[in-house]
Design a protein around this motif. Structure first.
Motif, short mmCIF file in Angstrom:
data_model
loop_
_atom_site.label_atom_id
_atom_site.label_comp_id
_atom_site.label_asym_id
_atom_site.label_seq_id
_atom_site.Cartn_x
_atom_site.Cartn_y
_atom_site.Cartn_z
N CYS A 241 43.38 -13.01 -13.37
CA CYS A 241 43.43 -14.44 -13.08
C CYS A 241 43.62 -14.62 -11.58
O CYS A 241 44.56 -14.04 -11.01
N ALA A 242 42.74 -15.35 -10.93
CA ALA A 242 42.88 -15.60 -9.49
C ALA A 242 44.15 -16.39 -9.23
O ALA A 242 44.36 -17.46 -9.78
N VAL A 274 42.14 -13.36 -4.52
CA VAL A 274 40.80 -13.17 -3.98
C VAL A 274 40.86 -12.26 -2.76
O VAL A 274 39.98 -11.43 -2.52
N ASP A 275 41.94 -12.38 -1.98
CA ASP A 275 42.09 -11.52 -0.80
C ASP A 275 42.11 -10.04 -1.17
O ASP A 275 41.70 -9.19 -0.36
N TYR A 286 35.84 -21.85 -7.28
CA TYR A 286 37.12 -21.84 -8.00
C TYR A 286 37.03 -22.82 -9.17
O TYR A 286 36.98 -24.05 -8.96
N ASP A 287 37.02 -22.30 -10.37
CA ASP A 287 37.11 -23.14 -11.58
C ASP A 287 38.06 -22.42 -12.51
O ASP A 287 37.64 -21.72 -13.43
N LYS A 293 44.92 -24.48 -6.83
CA LYS A 293 45.79 -24.39 -5.66
C LYS A 293 46.33 -22.97 -5.49
O LYS A 293 46.34 -22.42 -4.37
N GLU A 294 46.75 -22.35 -6.58
CA GLU A 294 47.25 -20.98 -6.51
C GLU A 294 46.15 -20.02 -6.07
O GLU A 294 46.38 -19.12 -5.25
N ALA A 295 44.95 -20.22 -6.59
CA ALA A 295 43.84 -19.34 -6.22
C ALA A 295 43.48 -19.50 -4.75
O ALA A 295 43.15 -18.51 -4.06
#
Length: 357
Positions: A241-242, A274-275, A286-287, A293-295
């Motif tokens: 989970c991103a 993602v980093d 981003y979906d 916001k967290e992603a």
């Protein structure tokens, strides 16, 4: 440029206040999670549903919340006049058109209940956050974005279907915002079964690599199978989970848009950023069902280094319309921000695009 944003004083009572004062019986069209959420809000306002009905092909004598699910014809026989609340969602034209026709002959509303979080979009919520909505609105780069933003505010407060119908972009609007001709690498946060990866490959003639991030187990299996079969570009399935940092979290695995990291989830999934992919990317989507916001927080290094164009879903939480544009502008002011929405009921598929100026 026109000002499409209503002030709180212009908005009047919200849908829930209106329903609390209504004298007509209230009937829900649909069953399931959407209806459960609407019923919970109605209960907070002391309002009960008189009946439930479903499309003719789905009426099989079911019982929902203690009431037999009726057909529309049966509801009309039972009640002379009534208010309909749409309690399910769809983007399919063959589903939407009958609803539009029904709204022309009956008093029909489409309640806005958040996909994620507990904050309801009410008159008081809008008034309390109006300055933030105004600041986000003022950041939008073109008139279409501002019109969609304003119509969405009016819809979320009133539940009126006409505002949603005026907040629809052309199906090919992305090609006028995004530089598909130059994208080679794509990070797909919320890849589902590979549908957006397929679209990226179809739209991008130079597509080389896709990092497809998907935490839901059932969806990931299909995504992995697709990745093995794809020959036009390399698809790398990433089973996490991103998020803003590495870790783990409870997860509700629904195999659809309801899959998300939630405190009461039944499974534990990996969280990562993602980093962590160390991807030199051109485009990130981003979906992630309310975790946008967290992603984004977990993408700061990648965005700062690569300056990719972004697509951020902005419909899961009531705060998204102001919180996501304001955050992006604060951290990455070089982006121009656009809002587009594809046709659906309720207000799904709201996309915030951040494009290099």
């Amino acid at each position: 440029m026109n000002d499409f944003l209503p002030t709180p004083a212009e908005c009047g009572a919200d849908l829930w206040e209106f329903l609390a004062a209504a004298e007509k019986p209230i009937v829900l069209y649909g069953m399931g999670d959407g209806a459960d959420k609407i019923l919970a809000v109605l209960a907070r306002y002391g309002v009960a549903a008189a009946d439930f009905f479903a499309s003719d092909g789905f009426v099989r004598g079911q019982v929902f919340h203690g009431k037999t699910v009726l057909s529309y014809a049966q509801v009309c026989e039972k009640h002379d006049d009534f208010i309909i609340l749409l309690a399910f969602g769809s983007a399919l034209p063959n589903v939407l058109e009958p609803i539009y026709r029904l709204s022309e002959s009956r008093e029909l509303y489409v309640p806005d209940v958040p996909v994620s979080g507990e904050t309801l979009f009410t008159r008081k919520f809008y008034a309390a956050n109006y300055e933030k909505f105004r600041a986000a609105y003022d950041l939008l780069a073109d008139e279409e974005s501002k019109q969609i933003f304003g119509e969405l505010i009016r819809y979320k407060l009133s539940g009126k279907i006409e505002h949603l119908r005026r907040a629809v972009s052309a199906p090919d609007c992305e090609k006028h915002l995004l530089a598909f001709e130059r994208y080679e690498t794509f990070v797909d946060a919320g890849a589902y079964v590979g549908d957006t990866a397929r679209k990226f490959i179809a739209d991008c003639p130079h597509a080389k690599k896709i990092y497809a991030v998907e935490p839901d187990g059932r969806s990931f299996k299909k995504l992995a199978a697709y990745a093995e079969s794809e020959t036009s570009a390399k698809v790398i399935p990433c089973p996490f989970c991103a998020w803003s940092a590495a870790g783990s979290a409870a997860f509700t695995a629904a195999g659809n848009r309801n899959s998300a990291a939630k405190p009461n989830g039944g499974k534990t999934v990996e969280l990562n950023t993602v980093d962590s992919l160390s991807a030199d990317t051109d485009y990130i989507k981003y979906d992630v069902e309310g975790a946008e916001k967290e992603a984004l927080l977990g993408s700061v290094e990648t965005i700062g280094r690569c300056k990719p164009d972004l697509l951020v879903s902005a419909y899961h939480r009531s705060e998204d319309l102001f919180a996501l544009p304001l955050w992006l502008h604060e951290h990455f002011p070089f982006y121009k921000l656009y809002l587009r929405r594809f046709e659906s009921l309720p207000a799904w598929d709201i996309n915030l695009y951040a494009v290099k100026g």
